[in-house]
Design a protein around this motif. Structure first.
Motif, PDB file in Angstrom:
ATOM      1  N   UNK A  43       0.832  -1.199   0.000  1.00  9.84           N
ATOM      2  CA  UNK A  43       0.000   0.000   0.000  1.00  9.84           C
ATOM      3  C   UNK A  43       0.872   1.257   0.000  1.00  9.84           C
ATOM      4  N   UNK A  44       1.928   1.259   0.803  1.00  4.89           N
ATOM      5  CA  UNK A  44       2.787   2.437   0.885  1.00  4.89           C
ATOM      6  C   UNK A  44       3.489   2.711  -0.446  1.00  4.89           C
ATOM      7  N   UNK A  45       3.918   1.658  -1.124  1.00  5.87           N
ATOM      8  CA  UNK A  45       4.535   1.855  -2.436  1.00  5.87           C
ATOM      9  C   UNK A  45       3.515   2.237  -3.492  1.00  5.87           C
ATOM     10  N   UNK A  71       8.005   1.910  -7.122  1.00  6.60           N
ATOM     11  CA  UNK A  71       8.346   2.859  -6.067  1.00  6.60           C
ATOM     12  C   UNK A  71       8.890   2.065  -4.898  1.00  6.60           C
ATOM     13  N   UNK A  72       9.911   2.584  -4.264  1.00  4.53           N
ATOM     14  CA  UNK A  72      10.547   1.903  -3.142  1.00  4.53           C
ATOM     15  C   UNK A  72      10.025   2.490  -1.840  1.00  4.53           C
ATOM     16  N   UNK A  73       9.504   1.614  -0.987  1.00 13.43           N
ATOM     17  CA  UNK A  73       9.036   1.997   0.346  1.00 13.43           C
ATOM     18  C   UNK A  73       9.844   1.192   1.355  1.00 13.43           C
ATOM     19  N   UNK A  74      10.773   1.840   2.028  1.00 12.82           N
ATOM     20  CA  UNK A  74      11.673   1.112   2.926  1.00 12.82           C
ATOM     21  C   UNK A  74      12.584   0.205   2.125  1.00 12.82           C
ATOM     22  N   UNK A  75      12.532  -1.085   2.402  1.00 10.06           N
ATOM     23  CA  UNK A  75      13.346  -2.060   1.669  1.00 10.06           C
ATOM     24  C   UNK A  75      12.486  -2.900   0.732  1.00 10.06           C
ATOM     25  N   UNK A  76      11.300  -2.366   0.411  1.00  4.56           N
ATOM     26  CA  UNK A  76      10.384  -3.065  -0.488  1.00  4.56           C
ATOM     27  C   UNK A  76      10.120  -2.222  -1.722  1.00  4.56           C
ATOM     28  N   UNK A  77      10.202  -2.830  -2.887  1.00  8.22           N
ATOM     29  CA  UNK A  77       9.859  -2.161  -4.142  1.00  8.22           C
ATOM     30  C   UNK A  77       8.492  -2.651  -4.593  1.00  8.22           C
ATOM     31  N   UNK A  85      14.637  -5.372 -15.574  1.00  7.93           N
ATOM     32  CA  UNK A  85      15.193  -4.035 -15.401  1.00  7.93           C
ATOM     33  C   UNK A  85      14.677  -3.413 -14.106  1.00  7.93           C
ATOM     34  N   UNK A  86      13.393  -3.591 -13.846  1.00  7.63           N
ATOM     35  CA  UNK A  86      12.816  -3.099 -12.600  1.00  7.63           C
ATOM     36  C   UNK A  86      13.492  -3.744 -11.403  1.00  7.63           C
ATOM     37  N   UNK A  87      13.658  -5.062 -11.442  1.00  8.02           N
ATOM     38  CA  UNK A  87      14.253  -5.771 -10.310  1.00  8.02           C
ATOM     39  C   UNK A  87      15.656  -5.269 -10.011  1.00  8.02           C
ATOM     40  N   UNK A  88      16.472  -5.114 -11.049  1.00 12.23           N
ATOM     41  CA  UNK A  88      17.846  -4.667 -10.835  1.00 12.23           C
ATOM     42  C   UNK A  88      17.891  -3.221 -10.367  1.00 12.23           C
ATOM     43  N   UNK A  89      17.052  -2.372 -10.967  1.00 13.40           N
ATOM     44  CA  UNK A  89      17.039  -0.972 -10.562  1.00 13.40           C
ATOM     45  C   UNK A  89      16.596  -0.800  -9.127  1.00 13.40           C
ATOM     46  N   UNK A  90      15.551  -1.531  -8.737  1.00 10.70           N
ATOM     47  CA  UNK A  90      15.063  -1.434  -7.360  1.00 10.70           C
ATOM     48  C   UNK A  90      16.104  -1.932  -6.371  1.00 10.70           C
ATOM     49  N   UNK A  91      16.788  -3.022  -6.726  1.00 12.77           N
ATOM     50  CA  UNK A  91      17.831  -3.552  -5.847  1.00 12.77           C
ATOM     51  C   UNK A  91      18.957  -2.552  -5.679  1.00 12.77           C
ATOM     52  N   UNK A  92      19.297  -1.831  -6.759  1.00 12.26           N
ATOM     53  CA  UNK A  92      20.377  -0.840  -6.677  1.00 12.26           C
ATOM     54  C   UNK A  92      19.985   0.338  -5.794  1.00 12.26           C
ATOM     55  N   UNK A  93      18.674   0.499  -5.541  1.00  9.98           N
ATOM     56  CA  UNK A  93      18.187   1.573  -4.674  1.00  9.98           C
ATOM     57  C   UNK A  93      17.993   1.093  -3.236  1.00  9.98           C
ATOM     58  N   UNK A  94      18.378  -0.152  -2.961  1.00  8.77           N
ATOM     59  CA  UNK A  94      18.317  -0.658  -1.601  1.00  8.77           C
ATOM     60  C   UNK A  94      17.159  -1.576  -1.295  1.00  8.77           C
ATOM     61  N   UNK A  95      16.265  -1.792  -2.259  1.00  2.00           N
ATOM     62  CA  UNK A  95      15.135  -2.698  -2.029  1.00  2.00           C
ATOM     63  C   UNK A  95      15.628  -4.139  -2.025  1.00  2.00           C
ATOM     64  N   UNK A  96      15.083  -4.933  -1.128  1.00  7.58           N
ATOM     65  CA  UNK A  96      15.470  -6.335  -1.050  1.00  7.58           C
ATOM     66  C   UNK A  96      14.311  -7.286  -1.331  1.00  7.58           C
ATOM     67  N   UNK A  97      13.113  -6.733  -1.387  1.00 10.04           N
ATOM     68  CA  UNK A  97      11.930  -7.535  -1.693  1.00 10.04           C
ATOM     69  C   UNK A  97      11.056  -6.768  -2.671  1.00 10.04           C
TER      70      UNK A  97
END
Length: 231
Positions: A17-19, A159-165, A188-200
């Protein structure tokens, strides 16, 4: 469901919901005793009420007190479990599926989401005849595959919310399907989100989308049912 699992489930739903509100430029979610409320404020989508653990008592309360057409319920349960509990004025939509996946930078060779250069697009492995464009604005990163004429053949955003994309609005134009474009967008989304600190990663898929995401390592978190108040 044990308390630990309930807590983890609620945290996943809240992260989604936050993302989602970031992705859709909607107001921040409001906590309610039964879940979360988002006052979207759009025609046909006045508000959405997200319930992680719907019970007959909760649904009875919501359907008795919500009276504005265009109000949505997003229920973490399969249609067969909750549809019989909804009055006829609530139109149940096609089944949906909340899915999750671990995110790592090794998921693809795509460049970080903030890099929109031609070199980055080439690194990301756009199929022949397409150009990959990645842009970020107001916390939302959009990934698009463009034709030579500049038309959008496939797209998605997160959108990244905490460690969740939270992955949102993934789609491929009808005349560009079955060419692997959705896979390129998702990786591309998965790699970009991971590079921003998202882990899930978390998303809500249609039945058709679920099949694609499963091939990319996404797993079902919970079935979902959406219903809208029609009158």
């Amino acid at each position: 469901m044990t308390e630990v699992l309930k807590t983890a489930h609620s945290a996943t739903v809240r992260a989604w919901v936050e993302g989602w509100v970031i992705s859709r430029n909607a107001p921040s979610p409001v906590r309610e005793p039964w879940g979360l409320r988002v006052d979207v404020g759009l025609p046909g989508h006045v508000a959405r009420h997200v319930v992680a653990a719907p019970t007959p008592e909760t649904l009875q309360h919501l359907t008795a007190t919500l009276t504005t057409p265009g109000t949505w319920l997003k229920l973490c349960a399969p249609p067969e479990a909750v549809a019989p509990l909804l009055p006829p004025r609530w139109a149940v939509q096609d089944p949906e599926f909340m899915m999750t996946a671990p995110l790592t930078r090794a998921a693809t060779t795509a460049a970080p989401a903030a890099d929109t250069s031609a070199a980055a697009a080439a690194t990301a492995g756009a199929p022949s005849g397409y150009t990959l464009a990645v842009t970020t604005r107001s916390g939302v990163t959009a990934v698009r595959l463009l034709t030579a004429a500049g038309e959008v053949a496939a797209r998605g955003q997160y959108a990244v919310a905490g460690r969740t994309a939270v992955v949102d609005q993934v789609e491929t134009a009808g005349n560009h399907r079955r060419r692997g474009l959705g896979t390129v967008v998702m990786r591309t989304i998965a790699a970009g989100a991971a590079s921003m600190g998202a882990r899930t990663g978390v998303l809500v898929a249609t039945a058709q989308g679920q099949a694609l995401y499963e091939t990319l390592g996404w797993t079902l978190h919970t079935p979902m049912t959406a219903a809208v108040l029609t009158s």
